[in-house]
Design an enzyme around this catalytic site. Structure first.
Site, PDB file in Angstrom:
ATOM      1  N   GLU A 271      40.480 -47.777  82.577  1.00 32.37           N
ATOM      2  CA  GLU A 271      41.139 -48.909  83.233  1.00 32.37           C
ATOM      3  C   GLU A 271      42.470 -48.513  83.856  1.00 32.37           C
ATOM      4  O   GLU A 271      42.899 -49.109  84.836  1.00 32.37           O
ATOM      5  CB  GLU A 271      41.401 -50.037  82.222  1.00 32.37           C
ATOM      6  CG  GLU A 271      40.235 -50.986  82.075  1.00 32.37           C
ATOM      7  CD  GLU A 271      40.600 -52.310  81.410  1.00 32.37           C
ATOM      8  OE1 GLU A 271      41.714 -52.451  80.881  1.00 32.37           O
ATOM      9  OE2 GLU A 271      39.756 -53.203  81.414  1.00 32.37           O
ATOM     10  N   HIS A 292      24.175 -31.976  68.555  1.00 31.55           N
ATOM     11  CA  HIS A 292      22.718 -31.926  68.548  1.00 31.55           C
ATOM     12  C   HIS A 292      22.113 -32.902  69.544  1.00 31.55           C
ATOM     13  O   HIS A 292      20.932 -33.225  69.452  1.00 31.55           O
ATOM     14  CB  HIS A 292      22.209 -32.182  67.128  1.00 31.55           C
ATOM     15  CG  HIS A 292      22.751 -31.167  66.175  1.00 31.55           C
ATOM     16  ND1 HIS A 292      22.164 -29.930  65.991  1.00 31.55           N
ATOM     17  CD2 HIS A 292      23.871 -31.169  65.409  1.00 31.55           C
ATOM     18  CE1 HIS A 292      22.898 -29.240  65.126  1.00 31.55           C
ATOM     19  NE2 HIS A 292      23.933 -29.965  64.771  1.00 31.55           N
ATOM     20  N   LYS A 403      35.633 -60.746  85.920  1.00 28.54           N
ATOM     21  CA  LYS A 403      36.014 -61.894  85.073  1.00 28.54           C
ATOM     22  C   LYS A 403      35.960 -63.178  85.901  1.00 28.54           C
ATOM     23  O   LYS A 403      35.452 -64.207  85.455  1.00 28.54           O
ATOM     24  CB  LYS A 403      37.447 -61.718  84.553  1.00 28.54           C
ATOM     25  CG  LYS A 403      37.572 -61.025  83.215  1.00 28.54           C
ATOM     26  CD  LYS A 403      39.051 -60.999  82.785  1.00 28.54           C
ATOM     27  CE  LYS A 403      39.241 -60.944  81.293  1.00 28.54           C
ATOM     28  NZ  LYS A 403      40.621 -60.821  80.854  1.00 28.54           N
TER      29      LYS A 403
HETATM   30  O1  LIG Z   1      43.701 -59.783  75.801  1.00 28.35           O
HETATM   31  P1  LIG Z   1      42.898 -60.461  76.831  1.00 28.35           P
HETATM   32  O2  LIG Z   1      43.724 -61.185  77.829  1.00 28.35           O
HETATM   33  O3  LIG Z   1      41.874 -61.359  76.201  1.00 28.35           O
HETATM   34  O4  LIG Z   1      42.129 -59.375  77.630  1.00 28.35           O
HETATM   35  C1  LIG Z   1      41.152 -58.548  77.065  1.00 28.35           C
HETATM   36  C2  LIG Z   1      40.714 -57.512  78.082  1.00 28.35           C
HETATM   37  O5  LIG Z   1      40.316 -58.235  79.224  1.00 28.35           O
HETATM   38  C3  LIG Z   1      40.021 -57.512  80.409  1.00 28.35           C
HETATM   39  O6  LIG Z   1      38.773 -56.971  80.334  1.00 28.35           O
HETATM   40  C4  LIG Z   1      41.045 -56.490  80.757  1.00 28.35           C
HETATM   41  O7  LIG Z   1      40.569 -55.665  81.777  1.00 28.35           O
HETATM   42  C5  LIG Z   1      41.410 -55.653  79.562  1.00 28.35           C
HETATM   43  O8  LIG Z   1      42.454 -54.792  79.908  1.00 28.35           O
HETATM   44  C6  LIG Z   1      41.834 -56.544  78.433  1.00 28.35           C
HETATM   45  O9  LIG Z   1      42.197 -55.749  77.346  1.00 28.35           O
END
Ligand SMILES: O=P(O)(O)OC[C@H]1O[C@H](O)[C@H](O)[C@@H](O)[C@@H]1O
Length: 431
Positions: A271, A292, A403
């Site tokens: 990331e 293995h 997202k």
């Molecule tokens: O901590 P949050 O806001 O729930 O985010 C959880 C995760 O969400 C996303 O996938 C981001 O790319 C991550 O970097 C992050 O750690």
């Protein structure tokens, strides 16, 4: 941590980096270090993560978990950076408290945990920096309901770690739940050494001061030369190898307890550095198990890989019982620890003999102090590599895209990203 980059030198491996190239690269490391120090001093977004050893307050974390200190089990609900740091620590260290990390929304898997665990004696640790991540909030709602169905007051057994504002913060306030704040300026994948990673460690009774002390000691090594700083040596070498064609970094701890650390590393590396068509692809492997399964490819496949070994100098051992089977007699003179060590050395040598670059990251043992050093050291390595690549290490727009698409599909708002799902090109071959 100590780092040995000898097997990444051009005199050993191809791709490899010559000593002269490393010395030239060291000038860029010096400039990057100045930028990093300035970012830390100014508490800039992302760089602030490297100040956590001084900023995190173990007493505050222990006070928040006090109401659930008697828990037999802890369910951490979080994903990505809100899960993997905590899981790395919890899975590495022994504890009487069972830890479960709900970082997936597979209904069968979630249900199996909720049906199995003694909910009366289970605590809930909800972690989300943004407080909006769909998977985390959905799982939390499901966990709450399971507690209610079992007649357990979840408000008595829940700790929340989230940002200053957001739906999860509102919920914590509404139910007056013990809560901790994700520190400002610290992206999730760099937050292991804050409440995000340390609530679970506190419930398990691990030594938070030692975790932070190990990280602080690593911070002390940050300096303007890769030859004086293990973290920068690792970041600079991986960058140089990627530039020369090693676009894959297979991280292979030789300790079962460190397996999750490779998952944590994978998120950190992917990331942070996967931007602008740049970045090295992290791959998770485990010694000796993957000798293995994957070693054939690492030693004889395309020359596009670096193998990062993570080793420990000491740990508990167990002798191998003697046998009267003649061909197995040599095992009876050894211990499992000696076998592990011999297999590591043989694997490392086998890659070097085939001219395949590899780097050794050495920990003294698996304990809080050394883990703190590993987490901090790899974060600093990543920040340094980000400076060398010239990418924005602390953002993850590509993940945010998906997202948004998910939220759009579920009717959680108008997101143009969701339209791309309908545009999928199909070429189906049906049975
Ligand atoms: O901590 P949050 O806001 O729930 O985010 C959880 C995760 O969400 C996303 O996938 C981001 O790319 C991550 O970097 C992050 O750690």
């Amino acid at each position: 941590m100590n780092v040995d980059i000898g097997n990444a030198l051009a005199s050993v491996a191809s791709p490899g980096v010559s000593r002269e190239s490393l010395e030239r690269l060291d000038e860029q490391v010096a400039a990057a270090h100045e930028r990093i120090e300035a970012g830390m001093a100014n508490e800039e977004h992302g760089y602030e993560a490297l100040n956590l050893p001084q900023r995190t307050d173990p007493d505050e974390i222990r006070a928040a978990v006090e109401p659930v200190a008697d828990a037999d089990a802890l369910i951490t609900v979080g994903i990505g950076g809100s899960s993997l740091g905590a899981a790395t620590i919890a899975n590495a260290l022994e504890s009487d408290t069972e830890t479960v990390f709900l970082d997936n929304v597979d209904p069968e898997w979630v249900s199996s945990h909720l049906e199995r665990l003694p909910l009366q004696k289970t605590a809930i640790n909800v972690v989300s920096r943004s407080g909006t991540t769909a998977e985390t909030l959905a799982n939390f709602l499901v966990v709450r309901e399971a507690f209610e169905d079992a007649g357990v007051d979840w408000t008595e057994r829940t700790i929340v770690t989230t940002g200053e504002a957001g739906p999860l913060r509102d919920l914590a306030n509404r139910h007056d739940l013990p809560s901790l704040k994700v520190p400002d300026g610290v992206p999730g994948r760099f937050s292991a050494l804050s409440a995000v990673g340390m609530v679970a460690a506190a419930v398990c009774g691990h030594d938070l001061e030692a975790l932070l002390a190990g990280a602080a000691a690593e911070r002390e090594t940050l300096s303007g030369s890769l030859f004086d700083c293990p973290a920068y040596a690792y970041g600079a070498t991986t960058y140089a190898l990627d530039e020369r064609g090693a676009g894959i970094n297979a991280v292979m701890p030789y300790a079962e307890s460190l397996e999750t650390s490779a998952e944590w590393f994978a998120q950190l590396w992917a990331e942070s550095l996967g931007k602008d068509d740049l970045g090295q692809t992290p791959v998770r492997a485990l010694g000796v198990t993957d000798q293995h399964s994957q070693l054939q490819l690492y030693r004889a496949g395309p020359r596009d890989k670096l193998v990062t070994f993570v080793t420990t100098q000491e740990g508990t051992d167990r002798s191998i019982p003697a046998t009267d089977v003649e061909d197995l007699a040599y095992l009876g003179d050894a211990t499992l620890g000696e076998l592990l060590e011999a297999e590591f050395e043989a694997t490392e040598a086998s890659l070097a003999a085939a001219g395949r670059p590899n780097v050794r990251v050495e920990l003294e043992r698996v304990d809080e102090y050394e883990l703190g050093g590993l987490l901090y050291g790899m974060e600093a390595a990543c920040v340094l590599a980000g400076e060398l690549y010239g990418v924005n290490t602390f953002e993850q727009p590509a993940v945010e895209w998906a997202k948004n698409a998910t939220r759009g599909l579920l009717g959680g708002g108008e997101f143009e990203e969701a339209e791309a799902v309908a545009d999928k090109t199909e070429l189906r071959i049906e049975r």
